[in-house]
Write an enzyme that holds these catalytic residues in place. Sequence first.
Site, short mmCIF file in Angstrom:
data_model
loop_
_atom_site.label_atom_id
_atom_site.label_comp_id
_atom_site.label_asym_id
_atom_site.label_seq_id
_atom_site.Cartn_x
_atom_site.Cartn_y
_atom_site.Cartn_z
N ARG A 1 7.19 9.13 14.05
CA ARG A 1 7.68 9.19 15.44
C ARG A 1 9.20 9.17 15.48
O ARG A 1 9.81 9.69 16.40
CB ARG A 1 7.05 8.05 16.25
N LYS B 1 3.45 1.01 1.53
CA LYS B 1 2.00 1.17 1.61
C LYS B 1 1.34 0.60 0.36
O LYS B 1 1.98 0.53 -0.69
CB LYS B 1 1.66 2.67 1.71
#
Length: 501
Positions: free
Chosen positions: A354, A280
């Site tokens: 996920r 990120k």
Amino acid sequence: MEISVKTTPVTSQRAACLLLGVFERRKLSAAAQQIDKASNGYLGKIIKSGDMDGKSGQTLMLYNISGINAKRLLLIGCGKEKDFDHKQFRKVIHAANQALKNSSVRDAVSYLTDLPVKDHNLAQRVRLYVETLHHDIYKFDQLKSNNNDHPLPLNKLVLNVDTPRQLKHARLALEIGSAIAEGVKTARELGDLPGNICTPSYLAQTAQKTAKAQKKMKVKVLKQRELQALKMGAFLSVAKGSRQPPHLIVIEYNGAGKDDKPIVLVGKGITFDSGGISIKPSAAMDEMKFDMCGAASVLGTMVTLGKLQLPLNVVGIIPACENMPDGNANKPGDIVTSMSGQTIEVLNTDAEGRLILCDALTYSEQFKPKAVIDIATLTGACVIALGKHTCGLLSNNDTLAEKLIAAGKTSHDYAWQLPLWDEYQEQLKSNFADMANIGGREAGTITAACFLSRFTEKLKWAHLDIAGVAWESGNKKGATGRPVPLLSQYLLDQCGKKYKL
Ligand code: BES
Ligand code: MN
Ligand code: ZN
């Protein structure tokens, strides 16, 4: 803070301070009118002087009022009576707290509970009061060296209940409000703790402590070896880039009979999300310590549940690990095999939530649950779509979705449904595996839920994307404790009339 409910005539009260509402313009609430009478129109005069119009949030402290026993009165402006809803009510409570903060008042009696809040009966007002007060006085300063300034000198508060007939209901509201506040506090504290302290093992220890402190609760923590034996290849692939070992935390609360099927809550517990190799940007990366807020909300809800000893069976499942870049970390293009046997191409290592959730969801099947709800700070796209006011809700079962939406409304901790249509599934196509872990730029929140839906076909399942609501940024940076109120309300709703306010 010791909060109680009582029926107490306003003029004979001996507290250090009474809290009274004034509506716009210059309209005394019922309790304030009684005091006005007892003091020969003193409040009326004050109001006429123009110092208290009743504007929302205005406050005025008064001393030595004749005809009453209390030492002080705090008048709080409530705005227009016809607009007085739960948001205004919260603002008024906040204003009262703010004024009390700057005083030396240690015990107070509040008549604000008598104010007519739109669509809220007395019990609902009591609950809202208790939750708001606790929310207001929360402060995370355990890691500051100078942390002895108290948020509020007040330590005893009585909430007035108009008629004794309503006391029983008000007591239940106080109990429920306090239990939810306690759960919210737990979730906020865990969220606010930094990633170097709140590690996967810290979460596991906290779960163990929580279960010890509550009746009918037990915890099991599965370590790396056991996760390997279960073939949780997706979960393990995220964890392997970190020095912190992963933990699967399983908390069981048994408040109902053995044959009662449980409700399962699955919380994303990424204790820090750097993005991994798909790293990120640095700006605001610190906020990725909040990526375990789903896990925190599960633990918080377990606390509420334990306090209330609800007649339900509930299982909390928390996959906990870090997402870090490392020589051993997942790489874009890696293909991993989930516990379900389905293979996943990891096209972006930052779509890690996920990957840990899918194995936790598969694991939940063994409990034969009547419903499974996962809670996750899953997608930045959800923040773009819905902002910080409501979480996203996606479900393969409309009845379950409706119940969650309703619980959100009751608790003012809202959920908004997004479509989980087959059309979106196509975005997860992979040339090399059963599916990719990302679905492209469009509809990011929905494709993330589509991914999870491939692991919940045997379940009645709902997914709450809390990326926007779990914490606040800027100068109020900190965890909110959401959606503990929504989840707690959903559980309360399963218990029938006895717990209805
Ligand atoms: N934890 C983040 C989601 C997130 C981002 C929550 C910002 C709140 C604020 C999640 O693991 C993530 O990184 N998701 C990616 C998914 C993408 C790579 C498909 C995202 O939203 O950018
Ligand atoms: Mn991520
Ligand atoms: Zn994440």
